[in-house]
Motif scaffolding. Structure first.
Motif: not given
Length: 259
Positions: A22-36, A55-58, A174-179
């Motif tokens: 079954e597909p399970l999609i995982m969504l990160h917290m603010s300022g994070s990324s999929s490596d979470e 997510m876009l921007a991260f 956070l560094h990767k996300a920059r602005d």
């Protein structure tokens, strides 16, 4: 987990994937990324087909063409599902990722099978987060010639008291996300009344309370707004629980969504 890119109408979205079922999609917290969710995804690979998104921007995903609201991010996740041919999925979201998962479940009813909401950003007062739109804690971190902005990345990442290694991984995100590092928080502050949206959820839902962050009363209230929602209190857990103790999250997902 393996890594790949999906070409969606809004840009390139980077993601990690593993497993089958079954597909399970995982969504990160603010300022994070999929490596979470790298470790959680590996633990669940025998029972689920895991997709952890940047997510876009991260992370390694493209920047969005403009400031994105939660509704905009929800649309990009639907675009991702369409691109990969995923008709419907279970969702795990942490903090603002949980709020975006709720947007998906209420705006795209047929695409979500179940929700696990890790410490969703919720207060009974619908104006609570509006007060923080221009608070220093959510301010944009300006890049300084002497590199002193790196200290601010660290300070915002280390505030939960987790290990230096975990805080460092978060600071790198956070560094990767920059602005764009705080843009999900800005979207939270500008989001609509969440009370009405929670009441519209019609699928199995679990709310997780990360015990060391407080807000228990509001999260219990949120669980009462969702028809037949479950509530789980995770003692000694911070928002980095998926990084610090991935087995706890994997076990809860299996408990509620496993077959």
């Amino acid at each position: 987990m393996k890594r790949a890119y999906a070409d969606i109408p809004e840009g390139q979205m980077h993601y990690r994937y593993s497993g089958h079922g079954e597909p399970l999609i995982m969504l990160h917290m603010s300022g994070s990324s999929s490596d979470e969710y790298e470790q959680v995804g590996n633990l669940l690979a025998e029972q689920f087909r895991i997709y952890a998104l940047d997510m876009l921007a991260f992370g390694e995903s493209d920047d969005p063409p403009r400031f994105y609201s939660f509704a905009d991010h929800a649309q990009t996740i639907i675009s991702f599902m369409d691109t990969l041919g995923i008709d419907a999925a279970y969702f795990y979201g942490s903090l603002v990722g949980a709020n975006i998962a709720v947007h998906i479940a209420t705006d795209y009813y047929e695409r979500a099978k179940g929700l696990m909401l890790g410490q969703p950003c919720y207060y009974a007062d619908p104006d609570h987060f509006k007060k923080f739109r221009h608070a220093p804690i959510f301010s944009q971190i300006e890049i300084e010639e002497d590199g002193s902005h790196m200290t601010e990345y660290w300070n915002r990442s280390a505030k939960y008291g987790e290990s230096a290694a975990i805080s460092n991984d978060r600071a790198i995100c956070l560094h990767k996300a920059r602005d764009n590092g705080e843009t999900l928080h800005w979207a939270l502050c500008e989001d609509e009344n969440f009370n009405a949206r929670l009441a519209k959820i019609k699928i199995p839902t679990v709310i997780l309370n990360y015990g060391l962050t407080g807000n228990s009363d509001n999260l219990k209230q949120a669980s009462k707004l969702i028809p037949e929602a479950e509530y789980e209190y995770l003692s000694n857990a911070t928002p980095y629980v998926a990084r610090a103790t991935p087995d706890r999250i994997a076990q809860l997902i299996i408990k509620y969504f496993g077959h």
